[in-house]
Design a protein around this motif. Structure first.
Motif: not given
Length: 323
Positions: A165-167, A186-189, A200-202
């Motif tokens: 979903n990054e796009d 929210i960063e994936l844990m 993906i980092s914030n």
């Protein structure tokens, strides 16, 4: 006031009402599924209300009901309404996937719920189905509209995933341009099956948003939580960033978790818990349970251990801990 061994005041309790969910998000539920807890092992609504009453008398002033999906729990709204009538009634929040929200929104408003978080990772129906295993995106969108019409303080929680979903990061943030709500990335844990995906980092999310919307300015944080907020020109709402991996906020952590089977967890990324359901069903008094809680929180970890590798909560995955 509840305080841990580092002197942190613990005023926020997240309560999982069920480990059942009407979606199967790929980074939450493993492909093999999860073994759901038996009904007898789940806290009754009366037991949950009793524990909320005990925690509020110890200084907890914010309670968030989660799941699984909290709205699939039978009479969850009745519990929430009862909690709103407690002598020391906390500020009540709900985190939901939004699928059933339109059906329950009037009942939630009647139960004094003014703050709702909706987990939503995409605005594309095909991507939504790929992530969740469901074609119910339209129901979620209707739930969002219902909240906005009623003046609910609404936050959309999004987990950015590499190659999935990054796009859509700018488009998701754009919900806050067009509506009076907050979109929070929210960063994936690395919890259970989530470790199979790349987050993906914030810092990167911010860079992508600045490329599209301009520099933006720092905005006021909400409710003392871990999110940092930005406002972009022309936006009606705000964009938030919750960064447990790249910018740990553990030293300011004020939260505790209660699983649906009555385990008090002091940290999301810890297997250590205290069985409050056992105390209740063994006939313990409120005073005895309070004393157990006060003693237990002294051992709250100073920080999470995500940096040391994947946290494996067992075959229940993240859904068994509570979102």
């Amino acid at each position: 006031m509840l305080k841990d061994g580092l002197g942190r005041e613990l005023t926020y309790l997240r309560i999982s009402l069920t480990d059942k969910c009407n979606l199967r998000c790929r980074y939450c539920v493993p492909p093999c599924g999860v073994k759901l807890k038996e009904h007898k092992d789940i806290l009754t609504l009366e037991e949950t209300q009793r524990l909320v009453d005990i925690f509020t008398k110890l200084g907890v002033n914010k309670v968030r009901f989660t799941g699984g999906e909290p709205l699939v729990r039978k009479n969850a709204v009745g519990l929430i309404k009862n909690v709103s009538k407690l002598t020391n009634a906390p500020h009540i929040f709900i985190t939901t996937n939004g699928v059933l929200l339109e059906d329950y929104i009037d009942y939630l408003c009647d139960a004094s719920v003014k703050d709702i978080n909706i987990s939503l990772d995409t605005l594309d129906p095909s991507v939504f189905e790929s992530i969740t295993g469901s074609d119910s995106l339209s129901s979620v969108i209707e739930g969002i509209r219902s909240c906005l019409v009623r003046g609910i303080n609404l936050k959309i929680n999004t987990v950015p995933l590499k190659g999935i979903n990054e796009d859509e990061i700018p488009a998701l943030a754009g919900l806050a341009r067009d509506n009076n709500l907050s979109v929070r990335f929210i960063e994936l844990m690395p919890i259970g099956c989530a470790a199979s995906y790349e987050g993906i980092s914030n810092d990167e999310v911010k860079r992508r948003l600045i490329d599209v919307y301009g520099q933006g300015v720092k905005a006021e944080a909400e409710g003392g939580g871990p999110a940092e907020y930005m406002m972009f020109e022309g936006f009606r709402g705000k964009v938030g960033f919750i960064s447990p991996i790249s910018h740990s906020f553990c030293l300011q952590c004020n939260r505790l978790r209660l699983t649906c089977d009555g385990k008090l967890k002091l940290c999301l990324a810890s297997l250590v818990s205290v069985d409050l359901k056992f105390l209740i069903r063994s006939g313990a008094s409120d005073e005895d349970i309070s004393a157990t809680i006060i003693d237990a929180v002294k051992n709250k970890p100073s920080h999470h251990e995500f940096s040391s590798g994947v946290f494996d909560p067992g075959n229940s995955g993240m859904i068994g801990i509570g979102g």
